[in-house]
Design a protein around this motif. Structure first.
Motif, PDB file in Angstrom:
ATOM      1  N   TYR A   1     -43.409 -13.117 -25.824  1.00 55.53           N
ATOM      2  CA  TYR A   1     -43.929 -13.778 -27.021  1.00 55.53           C
ATOM      3  C   TYR A   1     -44.683 -15.035 -26.569  1.00 55.53           C
TER       4      TYR A   1
ATOM      5  N   GLY B   1     -38.348  -6.834 -41.083  1.00 60.57           N
ATOM      6  CA  GLY B   1     -37.274  -7.159 -40.167  1.00 60.57           C
ATOM      7  C   GLY B   1     -36.533  -8.396 -40.619  1.00 60.57           C
TER       8      GLY B   1
ATOM      9  N   LEU C   1     -39.097 -10.929 -41.911  1.00 56.00           N
ATOM     10  CA  LEU C   1     -40.314 -10.689 -41.143  1.00 56.00           C
ATOM     11  C   LEU C   1     -41.059  -9.480 -41.681  1.00 56.00           C
TER      12      LEU C   1
ATOM     13  N   TYR D   1     -37.952 -18.955 -32.611  1.00 50.79           N
ATOM     14  CA  TYR D   1     -37.357 -17.838 -31.887  1.00 50.79           C
ATOM     15  C   TYR D   1     -36.612 -18.436 -30.699  1.00 50.79           C
TER      16      TYR D   1
ATOM     17  N   ASP E   1     -44.908 -10.217 -35.554  1.00 47.09           N
ATOM     18  CA  ASP E   1     -44.044 -10.548 -36.678  1.00 47.09           C
ATOM     19  C   ASP E   1     -44.701 -11.646 -37.491  1.00 47.09           C
TER      20      ASP E   1
ATOM     21  N   ARG F   1     -34.311 -11.814 -38.727  1.00 51.03           N
ATOM     22  CA  ARG F   1     -33.891 -12.502 -37.506  1.00 51.03           C
ATOM     23  C   ARG F   1     -32.543 -13.161 -37.750  1.00 51.03           C
TER      24      ARG F   1
ATOM     25  N   ILE G   1     -33.113  -9.738 -33.501  1.00 49.02           N
ATOM     26  CA  ILE G   1     -34.123  -9.364 -34.484  1.00 49.02           C
ATOM     27  C   ILE G   1     -34.013  -7.868 -34.736  1.00 49.02           C
TER      28      ILE G   1
ATOM     29  N   ASN H   1     -43.549  -6.777 -40.027  1.00 48.50           N
ATOM     30  CA  ASN H   1     -43.820  -6.382 -38.649  1.00 48.50           C
ATOM     31  C   ASN H   1     -44.804  -5.230 -38.593  1.00 48.50           C
TER      32      ASN H   1
ATOM     33  N   ARG I   1     -35.643  -4.660 -36.861  1.00 44.57           N
ATOM     34  CA  ARG I   1     -36.847  -4.242 -37.564  1.00 44.57           C
ATOM     35  C   ARG I   1     -36.728  -2.766 -37.941  1.00 44.57           C
TER      36      ARG I   1
ATOM     37  N   ALA J   1     -43.403 -14.259 -40.369  1.00 42.58           N
ATOM     38  CA  ALA J   1     -42.192 -14.717 -41.045  1.00 42.58           C
ATOM     39  C   ALA J   1     -42.482 -15.093 -42.494  1.00 42.58           C
TER      40      ALA J   1
END
Length: 229
Positions: free
Chosen positions: A116, A226, A186, A21, A176, A228, A27, A188, A29, A178
């Motif tokens: 995060y 989601g 993702l 990230y 999230d 990214r 991102i 989520n 979602r 991945a």
């Protein structure tokens, strides 16, 4: 050569540098979101008279969440939460029975600053956030049951319902996970708490205006997917 290729792939998988990230990442979602109000209502009031023992209630509503986050750096993001309109059934209790008051729709645009905590390369990215919410109510409609009740107390026509828009704080936790060839897809899950307070007004022709102060303060649950960029 095969062993060397396998070791290189394993190092890449563990380091995850390609999956980080990073500042400038966007991102997006989306998923199913359910608004579950924790309702606290004042007694209904008709003019200066309080109708003791009465209260309003708001049922759950589900819609499609639409969420975007812009990463300010490896650990901080700015999130905008939107959705398709939520629809909620409204009820009234304490007038000898519980009856349907009507329904309303709302949109809850919310902006949050997110943190995060894990390494940017982690495939699992939990996060927390805090921000502001503005809730817009619209398309309020009175139920036939409510008009029937109002007719018994002298209403001379159909009642009209309105709800005041609300602003307040919001907080969230989420994560999230991945997946996919480049880990840009993702899964989520997220949970928000929103401070939503409104005043309900029902104009009853021939009777007056019935009001109630209602705190919704819902928990909002969402699960979806989601990507990214």
């Amino acid at each position: 050569m095969k062993k060397m290729a396998f070791c290189c792939a394993l190092v890449s998988l563990v380091s995850g540098s390609a999956f980080a990230y990073e500042s400038g990442d966007l991102i997006l979602r989306s998923g199913a979101a359910t608004v579950s109000p924790e309702v606290s209502s004042s007694a209904l009031a008709l003019g200066d008279a309080t109708l003791d023992g009465t209260a309003a209630d708001v049922e759950n509503g589900t819609a499609l969440s639409l969420i975007g986050t812009y990463m300010l750096n490896n650990h901080w993001g700015l999130e905008v939460v939107a959705a398709t309109p939520f629809s909620h059934d409204l009820k009234v209790s304490g007038l000898g029975e519980t009856f349907d008051l009507g329904e309303t729709r709302h949109l809850p645009p919310t902006v949050l600053l997110q943190y995060y905590p894990l390494a940017p390369s982690s495939r699992v990215q939990p996060y927390v956030g805090v921000g502001l919410n503005y809730t817009v109510f619209f398309d309020e409609e009175i139920a036939a049951d409510a008009n029937d009740v109002f007719a018994t107390i002298g209403a001379t026509g159909k009642a009209e319902l309105s709800l005041k828009n609300s602003s307040g704080v919001a907080a969230e936790v989420g994560a999230d996970i991945a997946f996919g060839a480049d880990d840009r897809w993702l899964f989520n899950v997220a949970l928000w708490w929103m401070d939503i307070d409104t005043k309900a007004r029902v104009k009853v022709p021939g009777v007056g205006v019935v009001t109630a102060d209602v705190a919704l303060d819902p928990l909002v649950y969402t699960a979806g997917f989601g990507y990214r960029f």
